[in-house]
Design a protein around this motif. Sequence first.
Motif, short mmCIF file in Angstrom:
data_model
loop_
_atom_site.label_atom_id
_atom_site.label_comp_id
_atom_site.label_asym_id
_atom_site.label_seq_id
_atom_site.Cartn_x
_atom_site.Cartn_y
_atom_site.Cartn_z
N ALA A 1 -0.08 -4.90 -5.93
CA ALA A 1 0.32 -3.58 -5.46
C ALA A 1 -0.77 -2.55 -5.73
N LYS B 1 -3.76 -3.21 -3.28
CA LYS B 1 -3.51 -2.84 -1.89
C LYS B 1 -3.34 -1.33 -1.74
N SER B 2 -2.84 -0.66 -2.76
CA SER B 2 -2.85 0.81 -2.73
C SER B 2 -4.30 1.30 -2.76
N SER C 1 0.84 -1.19 0.00
CA SER C 1 0.00 0.00 0.00
C SER C 1 0.88 1.25 0.00
N PHE C 2 2.17 1.07 0.33
CA PHE C 2 3.14 2.16 0.39
C PHE C 2 4.23 2.02 -0.67
#
Length: 253
Positions: A159, A162-163, A148-149
């Motif tokens: 990715a 989750k972002s 997420s980061f």
Amino acid sequence: MTALFDLSGRTAVVTGARRGIGLAMAEALAVAGADIVGVSAQLEADGSEVERRVRAAGRRFTALRADLGDRAAVHRLARDIIALGPVDILVNNGGTIARTPAAEHPDEMWDQVIEVNLSSQFILSREIGRTMVERGRGKIVFTASLLSFQGGITVPGYAASKSGVAGLTKALANEWAAHGVNVNAIAPGYIATDNTQALRDDPDRNQAILGRIPAGRWGRADDLGGATVFLASSASDYVNGVVLPVDGGWLGR
């Protein structure tokens, strides 16, 4: 102080509860006093490990099966959950991962990961969150990720999803905080589960990952229990829109 974390009399829905992080989350919530509705595509009707652990904690357990990659099944799941009675806590943990370099990442793989990890999470949150808003209280906890980061390697769909979970967490918190509904997320670090088996089996990746974790070890699923109970309990009543890393210090390195 203990009463802040007491979940007695509350009902928690945990998706992806059959194993790994979801299993640990369900057990932690049960130990804190919550009855559990466990959801997984392959969850046994009776005698599952999660049922055993929940009942060992003295709490009630209900098993529901649903494929989060099937849009119609997710809508049926939401209806089935609501029909069971008021939901106090929704843990949106169910997810999947697909590893293929971006240049070869097929549409089907991308679509599946986004559907399971993001679209199904929104649908369940919308349908169950609506009932929480109407009642004026509730807790929604997403399982986000270090990705997420960060961007990761060979997992573009994961990715992106989750972002998206991090953004959805904040968006729902903005709308529902004033209605007594807390929406937050946990971002697990590198946890020893089936999803990370390929990384742990690769000597170079395994060593590179361990070398960056200040805690010096892979996380265990039960490392997520405390954060889950916190975000599901009255202790977090003024916590909204947070993505909480539980990563052994990875992001601080």
